[in-house]
Design a protein around this motif. Structure first.
Motif, PDB file in Angstrom:
ATOM      1  N   ASN A  80       0.816  -1.217   0.000  1.00  0.00           N
ATOM      2  CA  ASN A  80       0.000   0.000   0.000  1.00  0.00           C
ATOM      3  C   ASN A  80       0.847   1.263   0.000  1.00  0.00           C
ATOM      4  O   ASN A  80       0.393   2.321  -0.447  1.00  0.00           O
ATOM      5  CB  ASN A  80      -0.968  -0.006   1.179  1.00  0.00           C
ATOM      6  N   SER A  81       2.084   1.165   0.491  1.00  0.00           N
ATOM      7  CA  SER A  81       2.957   2.346   0.444  1.00  0.00           C
ATOM      8  C   SER A  81       3.367   2.662  -0.990  1.00  0.00           C
ATOM      9  O   SER A  81       3.765   3.794  -1.295  1.00  0.00           O
ATOM     10  CB  SER A  81       4.199   2.115   1.314  1.00  0.00           C
ATOM     11  N   HIS A  82       3.281   1.676  -1.878  1.00  0.00           N
ATOM     12  CA  HIS A  82       3.674   1.881  -3.277  1.00  0.00           C
ATOM     13  C   HIS A  82       2.481   2.123  -4.202  1.00  0.00           C
ATOM     14  O   HIS A  82       2.674   2.391  -5.388  1.00  0.00           O
ATOM     15  CB  HIS A  82       4.453   0.663  -3.778  1.00  0.00           C
ATOM     16  N   ILE A  83       1.259   2.028  -3.683  1.00  0.00           N
ATOM     17  CA  ILE A  83       0.086   2.152  -4.541  1.00  0.00           C
ATOM     18  C   ILE A  83      -0.154   3.615  -4.895  1.00  0.00           C
ATOM     19  O   ILE A  83       0.134   4.514  -4.100  1.00  0.00           O
ATOM     20  CB  ILE A  83      -1.160   1.538  -3.852  1.00  0.00           C
ATOM     21  N   HIS A  84      -0.661   3.872  -6.082  1.00  0.00           N
ATOM     22  CA  HIS A  84      -0.992   5.235  -6.502  1.00  0.00           C
ATOM     23  C   HIS A  84      -2.074   5.151  -7.569  1.00  0.00           C
ATOM     24  O   HIS A  84      -2.336   4.100  -8.143  1.00  0.00           O
ATOM     25  CB  HIS A  84       0.241   5.948  -7.059  1.00  0.00           C
ATOM     26  N   CYS A  85      -2.718   6.283  -7.794  1.00  0.00           N
ATOM     27  CA  CYS A  85      -3.718   6.373  -8.857  1.00  0.00           C
ATOM     28  C   CYS A  85      -3.172   7.298  -9.937  1.00  0.00           C
ATOM     29  O   CYS A  85      -2.921   8.481  -9.681  1.00  0.00           O
ATOM     30  CB  CYS A  85      -5.044   6.922  -8.327  1.00  0.00           C
ATOM     31  N   PRO A  86      -2.936   6.800 -11.152  1.00  0.00           N
ATOM     32  CA  PRO A  86      -2.379   7.637 -12.212  1.00  0.00           C
ATOM     33  C   PRO A  86      -3.232   8.888 -12.459  1.00  0.00           C
ATOM     34  O   PRO A  86      -4.463   8.845 -12.371  1.00  0.00           O
ATOM     35  CB  PRO A  86      -2.389   6.714 -13.429  1.00  0.00           C
ATOM     36  N   SER A  87      -2.578   9.987 -12.771  1.00  0.00           N
ATOM     37  CA  SER A  87      -3.300  11.242 -13.012  1.00  0.00           C
ATOM     38  C   SER A  87      -4.283  11.118 -14.169  1.00  0.00           C
ATOM     39  O   SER A  87      -5.341  11.751 -14.168  1.00  0.00           O
ATOM     40  CB  SER A  87      -2.305  12.370 -13.283  1.00  0.00           C
ATOM     41  N   SER A  88      -3.950  10.281 -15.161  1.00  0.00           N
ATOM     42  CA  SER A  88      -4.863  10.107 -16.290  1.00  0.00           C
ATOM     43  C   SER A  88      -6.163   9.442 -15.858  1.00  0.00           C
ATOM     44  O   SER A  88      -7.234   9.712 -16.413  1.00  0.00           O
ATOM     45  CB  SER A  88      -4.201   9.280 -17.392  1.00  0.00           C
ATOM     46  N   HIS A  89      -6.098   8.575 -14.848  1.00  0.00           N
ATOM     47  CA  HIS A  89      -7.307   7.937 -14.329  1.00  0.00           C
ATOM     48  C   HIS A  89      -8.167   8.953 -13.584  1.00  0.00           C
ATOM     49  O   HIS A  89      -9.398   8.950 -13.708  1.00  0.00           O
ATOM     50  CB  HIS A  89      -6.935   6.789 -13.397  1.00  0.00           C
ATOM     51  N   ILE A  90      -7.527   9.806 -12.809  1.00  0.00           N
ATOM     52  CA  ILE A  90      -8.255  10.845 -12.079  1.00  0.00           C
ATOM     53  C   ILE A  90      -8.953  11.780 -13.051  1.00  0.00           C
ATOM     54  O   ILE A  90     -10.129  12.144 -12.874  1.00  0.00           O
ATOM     55  CB  ILE A  90      -7.295  11.618 -11.154  1.00  0.00           C
ATOM     56  N   GLN A  91      -8.262  12.170 -14.115  1.00  0.00           N
ATOM     57  CA  GLN A  91      -8.863  13.041 -15.123  1.00  0.00           C
ATOM     58  C   GLN A  91     -10.062  12.377 -15.783  1.00  0.00           C
ATOM     59  O   GLN A  91     -11.085  13.013 -16.043  1.00  0.00           O
ATOM     60  CB  GLN A  91      -7.816  13.410 -16.173  1.00  0.00           C
ATOM     61  N   ALA A  92      -9.955  11.079 -16.044  1.00  0.00           N
ATOM     62  CA  ALA A  92     -11.057  10.352 -16.672  1.00  0.00           C
ATOM     63  C   ALA A  92     -12.273  10.304 -15.752  1.00  0.00           C
ATOM     64  O   ALA A  92     -13.417  10.471 -16.194  1.00  0.00           O
ATOM     65  CB  ALA A  92     -10.616   8.946 -17.056  1.00  0.00           C
ATOM     66  N   LEU A  93     -12.049  10.054 -14.467  1.00  0.00           N
ATOM     67  CA  LEU A  93     -13.149  10.034 -13.511  1.00  0.00           C
ATOM     68  C   LEU A  93     -13.827  11.397 -13.431  1.00  0.00           C
ATOM     69  O   LEU A  93     -15.068  11.488 -13.389  1.00  0.00           O
ATOM     70  CB  LEU A  93     -12.637   9.626 -12.132  1.00  0.00           C
ATOM     71  N   LYS A  94     -13.045  12.444 -13.419  1.00  0.00           N
ATOM     72  CA  LYS A  94     -13.611  13.791 -13.364  1.00  0.00           C
ATOM     73  C   LYS A  94     -14.409  14.107 -14.627  1.00  0.00           C
ATOM     74  O   LYS A  94     -15.450  14.779 -14.575  1.00  0.00           O
ATOM     75  CB  LYS A  94     -12.506  14.825 -13.151  1.00  0.00           C
ATOM     76  N   ALA A  95     -13.932  13.629 -15.770  1.00  0.00           N
ATOM     77  CA  ALA A  95     -14.648  13.845 -17.018  1.00  0.00           C
ATOM     78  C   ALA A  95     -16.002  13.140 -17.000  1.00  0.00           C
ATOM     79  O   ALA A  95     -17.016  13.694 -17.449  1.00  0.00           O
ATOM     80  CB  ALA A  95     -13.815  13.348 -18.201  1.00  0.00           C
ATOM     81  N   ALA A  96     -16.030  11.910 -16.490  1.00  0.00           N
ATOM     82  CA  ALA A  96     -17.300  11.182 -16.394  1.00  0.00           C
ATOM     83  C   ALA A  96     -18.251  11.886 -15.434  1.00  0.00           C
ATOM     84  O   ALA A  96     -19.456  11.995 -15.689  1.00  0.00           O
ATOM     85  CB  ALA A  96     -17.044   9.747 -15.947  1.00  0.00           C
ATOM     86  N   ARG A  97     -17.714  12.352 -14.329  1.00  0.00           N
ATOM     87  CA  ARG A  97     -18.534  13.079 -13.360  1.00  0.00           C
ATOM     88  C   ARG A  97     -19.124  14.340 -13.991  1.00  0.00           C
ATOM     89  O   ARG A  97     -20.318  14.634 -13.833  1.00  0.00           O
ATOM     90  CB  ARG A  97     -17.682  13.455 -12.152  1.00  0.00           C
ATOM     91  N   SER A  98     -18.305  15.074 -14.722  1.00  0.00           N
ATOM     92  CA  SER A  98     -18.776  16.295 -15.383  1.00  0.00           C
ATOM     93  C   SER A  98     -19.850  16.011 -16.427  1.00  0.00           C
ATOM     94  O   SER A  98     -20.704  16.853 -16.708  1.00  0.00           O
ATOM     95  CB  SER A  98     -17.601  17.027 -16.037  1.00  0.00           C
ATOM     96  N   ALA A  99     -19.792  14.793 -17.001  1.00  0.00           N
ATOM     97  CA  ALA A  99     -20.780  14.407 -18.001  1.00  0.00           C
ATOM     98  C   ALA A  99     -22.076  13.898 -17.379  1.00  0.00           C
ATOM     99  O   ALA A  99     -22.996  13.510 -18.097  1.00  0.00           O
ATOM    100  CB  ALA A  99     -20.193  13.337 -18.912  1.00  0.00           C
ATOM    101  N   GLY A 100     -22.163  13.904 -16.052  1.00  0.00           N
ATOM    102  CA  GLY A 100     -23.401  13.547 -15.392  1.00  0.00           C
ATOM    103  C   GLY A 100     -23.508  12.122 -14.890  1.00  0.00           C
ATOM    104  O   GLY A 100     -24.606  11.669 -14.549  1.00  0.00           O
ATOM    105  N   TRP A 101     -22.395  11.406 -14.813  1.00  0.00           N
ATOM    106  CA  TRP A 101     -22.420  10.015 -14.369  1.00  0.00           C
ATOM    107  C   TRP A 101     -22.179   9.907 -12.874  1.00  0.00           C
ATOM    108  O   TRP A 101     -21.353  10.634 -12.308  1.00  0.00           O
ATOM    109  CB  TRP A 101     -21.347   9.209 -15.092  1.00  0.00           C
ATOM    110  N   SER A 102     -22.893   8.978 -12.222  1.00  0.00           N
ATOM    111  CA  SER A 102     -22.542   8.563 -10.862  1.00  0.00           C
ATOM    112  C   SER A 102     -21.433   7.533 -10.979  1.00  0.00           C
ATOM    113  O   SER A 102     -21.411   6.742 -11.920  1.00  0.00           O
ATOM    114  CB  SER A 102     -23.749   7.949 -10.156  1.00  0.00           C
ATOM    115  N   LEU A 103     -20.510   7.526  -9.994  1.00  0.00           N
ATOM    116  CA  LEU A 103     -19.331   6.667 -10.067  1.00  0.00           C
ATOM    117  C   LEU A 103     -19.227   5.792  -8.824  1.00  0.00           C
ATOM    118  O   LEU A 103     -19.496   6.253  -7.709  1.00  0.00           O
ATOM    119  CB  LEU A 103     -18.062   7.512 -10.201  1.00  0.00           C
TER     120      LEU A 103
END
Length: 296
Positions: A80-103
């Motif tokens: 868990n000390s090495h785990i991370h979420c790539p910035s491209s994944h975060i951007q994709a989630l934000k894009a889906a949220r902006s498009a009106g999707w629940s996540l």
């Protein structure tokens, strides 16, 4: 509101890369050959092998005078000390949220380590809810775990909820079979692998999260799989469901393949322009799909 569900390990988070980093640390700390990294990644099975098997085999192989509890604690802290979420994944989630999707997140694994990953990388603020197999007492591909996820994301699993819901994951027997059984559309993250299952197929496939989200946002007319389960109860208390078949007609399979071929090129271009992801650290191939014993 449409609902977009994600697997956690090797889908939203590059779990296998974190495991390799932990294994390298473990070998170095114990003065063991660095070349044994391949042995660790082989027995790990991308998290599908029980941790007791992995760590017990390592203990015997190297004659370690450590308890299993000590080794498991070392492993949990390290990966868990090495785990991370790539910035491209975060951007994709934000894009889906902006498009009106629940996540939402649907993960097979132990409650404590999976929640620690979600909180450590900040995914909690980016999704509406999550469900983990240990605390829910249901494992993917059981349809019930997807219904619980929908409920927690504010989408009652009643009526035609499944026709407005997608599942994204990398492990076919858990993520894609589960979507099929529940009547959801799905995107399989192939990570360079060929599709191997004969009884069912994903609606679409993608190389990673940004492409998958781009395909979904573009796939307004993608075919909806035939529902193979009964309507979900509105109760939040888990109930047993009988197993259902994974059968799908040849006509549906052909239609899905044609839909993917038609949508993928445009969606790829859309994803590239919409998300413009920053370069992400290399992520590995498959996700964990076991309950507590096989959680990553």
């Amino acid at each position: 509101m449409p609902l977009l569900l994600f697997d956690l390990d090797n889908t939203l988070l590059p779990r296998d890369a974190a495991f390799r980093a932990w294994a390298q640390d473990f070998l170095a700390e114990h003065g063991l050959p660095a070349g044994d990294l391949g042995w660790f990644t082989t027995i790990d099975g991308s998290g599908h092998v029980p941790r007791s098997t992995v760590l017990g085999a390592a203990k015997r192989r190297y004659g370690l005078d450590r308890s299993m509890d000590f080794l498991l604690a070392h492993y949990r802290r390290g990966i868990n000390s090495h785990i991370h979420c790539p910035s491209s994944h975060i951007q994709a989630l934000k894009a889906a949220r902006s498009a009106g999707w629940s996540l939402g997140i649907v993960s097979n694994g132990g409650t404590r380590p999976q929640l620690e990953k979600i909180r450590r990388v900040g995914l909690g603020s980016l999704v509406d809810g999550w469900v983990i197999s240990e605390e829910a007492s249901y494992l993917k591909p059981d349809p019930r775990i997807f219904e619980i996820a929908a409920q927690r994301c504010g989408v009652p699993p009643t009526g035609d909820w499944a026709t407005h819901t997608w599942m994204v994951g990398d492990h076919a027997p858990a993520d894609i079979a589960g979507a099929e059984l529940t009547g959801l559309r799905s995107v399989w993250l192939h990570h360079g692998r060929p599709w191997a299952e004969l009884g069912y197929r994903p609606t679409l496939s993608a190389a990673g999260i940004p492409e998958a989200v781009g395909l979904i946002l573009s796939a307004r007319s993608a075919p909806v799989p035939r529902r193979t389960t009964t309507a979900a109860s509105t109760s939040t208390k888990p109930t047993h469901r009988p197993s259902t078949t994974l059968a799908r007609s040849a006509a549906q399979t052909q239609a899905q393949a044609q839909a993917q071929e038609r949508l993928a090129p445009a969606a790829l271009r859309s994803a590239m322009t919409r998300f413009a992801p920053a370069p992400a650290p290399p992520g590995p191939a498959t996700a964990t799909t076991a309950a507590t014993a096989t959680s990553a």
